[in-house]
Design a protein around this motif. Structure first.
Motif, PDB file in Angstrom:
ATOM      1  N   TRP A   1       6.852  13.292  21.540  1.00  0.00           N
ATOM      2  CA  TRP A   1       7.880  12.553  22.291  1.00  0.00           C
ATOM      3  C   TRP A   1       9.295  12.908  21.845  1.00  0.00           C
ATOM      4  O   TRP A   1      10.253  12.639  22.558  1.00  0.00           O
ATOM      5  N   GLU A   2       9.431  13.509  20.668  1.00  0.00           N
ATOM      6  CA  GLU A   2      10.754  13.869  20.160  1.00  0.00           C
ATOM      7  C   GLU A   2      11.075  15.316  20.492  1.00  0.00           C
ATOM      8  O   GLU A   2      10.204  16.187  20.441  1.00  0.00           O
ATOM      9  N   ASN A   3      12.343  15.573  20.808  1.00  0.00           N
ATOM     10  CA  ASN A   3      12.792  16.940  21.023  1.00  0.00           C
ATOM     11  C   ASN A   3      13.248  17.564  19.709  1.00  0.00           C
ATOM     12  O   ASN A   3      13.518  16.861  18.727  1.00  0.00           O
ATOM     13  N   VAL A   4      13.324  18.876  19.703  1.00  0.00           N
ATOM     14  CA  VAL A   4      13.867  19.624  18.565  1.00  0.00           C
ATOM     15  C   VAL A   4      14.963  20.534  19.093  1.00  0.00           C
ATOM     16  O   VAL A   4      15.065  20.768  20.299  1.00  0.00           O
TER      17      VAL A   4
ATOM     18  N   ALA B   1      11.271  20.341  23.984  1.00  0.00           N
ATOM     19  CA  ALA B   1      10.092  19.594  23.547  1.00  0.00           C
ATOM     20  C   ALA B   1       9.346  20.447  22.531  1.00  0.00           C
ATOM     21  O   ALA B   1       9.545  21.667  22.459  1.00  0.00           O
ATOM     22  N   ARG B   2       8.497  19.814  21.756  1.00  0.00           N
ATOM     23  CA  ARG B   2       7.695  20.598  20.804  1.00  0.00           C
ATOM     24  C   ARG B   2       6.217  20.230  20.921  1.00  0.00           C
ATOM     25  O   ARG B   2       5.850  19.119  21.313  1.00  0.00           O
TER      26      ARG B   2
ATOM     27  N   GLU C   1       5.731  26.283  18.158  1.00  0.00           N
ATOM     28  CA  GLU C   1       5.808  24.849  18.412  1.00  0.00           C
ATOM     29  C   GLU C   1       6.749  24.522  19.566  1.00  0.00           C
ATOM     30  O   GLU C   1       6.642  23.463  20.182  1.00  0.00           O
ATOM     31  N   ILE C   2       7.670  25.405  19.861  1.00  0.00           N
ATOM     32  CA  ILE C   2       8.724  25.114  20.827  1.00  0.00           C
ATOM     33  C   ILE C   2       8.231  25.352  22.253  1.00  0.00           C
ATOM     34  O   ILE C   2       7.663  26.391  22.573  1.00  0.00           O
ATOM     35  N   VAL C   3       8.440  24.374  23.113  1.00  0.00           N
ATOM     36  CA  VAL C   3       8.090  24.489  24.527  1.00  0.00           C
ATOM     37  C   VAL C   3       9.302  25.070  25.246  1.00  0.00           C
ATOM     38  O   VAL C   3      10.242  24.362  25.589  1.00  0.00           O
TER      39      VAL C   3
ATOM     40  N   THR D   1      -4.294  30.232  13.692  1.00  0.00           N
ATOM     41  CA  THR D   1      -3.025  29.801  14.272  1.00  0.00           C
ATOM     42  C   THR D   1      -3.132  28.370  14.783  1.00  0.00           C
ATOM     43  O   THR D   1      -4.221  27.801  14.885  1.00  0.00           O
ATOM     44  N   ARG D   2      -1.986  27.799  15.149  1.00  0.00           N
ATOM     45  CA  ARG D   2      -1.976  26.449  15.691  1.00  0.00           C
ATOM     46  C   ARG D   2      -2.814  26.382  16.963  1.00  0.00           C
ATOM     47  O   ARG D   2      -3.533  25.408  17.203  1.00  0.00           O
ATOM     48  N   VAL D   3      -2.787  27.436  17.781  1.00  0.00           N
ATOM     49  CA  VAL D   3      -3.583  27.481  19.012  1.00  0.00           C
ATOM     50  C   VAL D   3      -5.068  27.462  18.680  1.00  0.00           C
ATOM     51  O   VAL D   3      -5.862  26.754  19.326  1.00  0.00           O
TER      52      VAL D   3
END
Length: 403
Positions: free
Chosen positions: A325-328, A337-338, A258-260, A360-362
């Motif tokens: 729009w929210e960061n983690v 970003a996520r 999830e993490i960019v 997977t999420r992808v």
């Protein structure tokens, strides 16, 4: 998903009733977005968890992609499926898989793979010149309509099919369907105008065997998009991303995918909601890192919580949004970003929360990004079934409910 149950169906002359659902043939079915719209066409408008009363049933679904058909089979347990290249599958085999004969399907629906007509790939010469071999799949759609003679058909594709580059193919498609007597009508529809929290444009081609002209449904929602800043105040405002996500749990475990992060991880985290890589050019307040208009619009794109999402990409690169729009915070304490979670992607497609996609999420994003948003497809199919006389005309509800 609930099991099918027979119900009386009002037919066009309103004198005959039958105790079985109306069968539909689905081509290029993918994960089943348009199929879901078919089976919920008589559901309450703009209520994502209403399964409807079962006016229509998808009798058979076809696709070359086995994982996508596995998703469809999971959610449509009573639908026969055929995996394979449709160019090698006779119409008789498709019909026989559902126990049908020619003229028995009430609808043929489907969206031939959009790769040949999508902007994603215009840098390839053969696609710029519309020579992609997959384009012939449009002819296969016509072939199945010709052989199965449904009462009507619905074809969906990316807006690029209508561009000048592909106009010869599009005109050939319309001409071929017209020669069958179906009087095809087409229109580019914006998903957000029908209650979907996504600015996704798709072309629909609809035709009736009796030659009557199909009238596309009027939009129920209005708001400004990338092309239109006029708002119809008599309609419901577009559903925003924050409204779509409102009741989803926020305290969920953070997965690594999830993490960019990586080369542009820090830059992505500094992009404000609704902005993209242009934030980091000399014309905005971020870092002067990129040249103006040197990347695709979706590069480092963040969702604006107060607007519908941009189009959910089926095969995004690692820096292609939309991101949340929210960061983690990472384990090391860095802000990043996520990417969107599965439940959030389902909401942006107006799919029910209990729709199941393995992988997977992808893999989930690939299937959903290729699908038809439920409420958009439902609006078209409901309008068609109403005009064919199977449904009563009624006003849609003016409230989108996610539950």
């Amino acid at each position: 998903m609930r099991a099918h149950r027979p119900r009386p169906v009002r037919v066009r002359d309103e004198k005959v009733t039958m105790r079985e659902q109306l069968p539909v043939v689905s081509l290029f079915s993918g994960a089943g977005g348009l199929d879901l719209a078919v089976e919920r066409a008589d559901a309450q408008a703009l209520v994502s968890n209403d399964p409807g009363e079962g006016l229509l049933r998808v009798a058979v679904a076809t696709d070359y992609n086995a994982p996508a058909l596995a998703t469809l089979k999971t959610n449509f347990s009573n639908t026969a499926t055929l995996t394979g290249d449709i160019r090698e599958v006779p119409t008789e085999q498709i019909l026989a898989s559902a126990g049908l004969r020619s003229t028995e399907p009430v609808l043929v629906v489907g969206g031939p793979p959009c790769t040949p007509f999508s902007k994603s790939g215009f840098w390839l010469e053969q696609k710029r010149e519309s020579r992609d071999p997959n384009a012939s799949l449009l002819d296969e759609y016509v072939r199945v309509v010709r052989d199965s003679r449904p009462e009507a058909f619905v074809l969906e594709n990316v807006q690029g099919l209508t561009y000048k580059t592909h106009r010869a193919q599009f005109d050939r498609l319309l001409r071929a369907l017209g020669e069958l007597g179906y009087n095809p009508q087409w229109k580019v529809l914006l998903a957000a105008d029908y209650g979907v929290p996504q600015l996704r444009r798709r072309v629909f081609v609809v035709g009736r065997r009796d030659g009557e002209k199909f009238e596309f449904p009027e939009p129920t929602h209005s708001g400004w998009s990338e092309r239109d800043r006029k708002i119809d105040v008599t309609k419901v405002p577009h559903v925003t991303a924050s409204q779509a996500f409102a009741d989803l749990p926020k305290l969920v475990p953070l997965s690594d995918d999830e993490i960019v992060d990586g080369v542009y991880g820090e830059l992505a985290s500094e992009v404000p909601p609704g902005q993209n890589y242009l934030w980091h050019t000399d014309r905005y307040a971020g870092r002067d890192h990129f040249e103006w208009r040197s990347r695709y619009w979706t590069f480092l794109l963040r969702l604006d919580p107060n607007r519908p999402s941009t189009t959910l990409q089926a095969q995004p690169g690692p820096w292609v949004g939309p991101f949340h729009w929210e960061n983690v915070r990472t384990a090391s304490g860095d802000e990043r970003a996520r990417r969107l979670r599965v439940k959030e992607m389902l909401r942006l497609m107006s799919f029910p929360d209990d729709f199941k996609i393995d992988g997977t999420r992808v893999e989930v994003q690939r299937q959903l990004g290729n699908a038809v948003p439920l409420e958009l497809g439902k609006a078209v199919v409901k309008a068609l079934m109403t005009q064919l006389g199977y449904l009563h005309s009624h006003r849609a509800t003016s409230e989108l409910i996610f539950a």
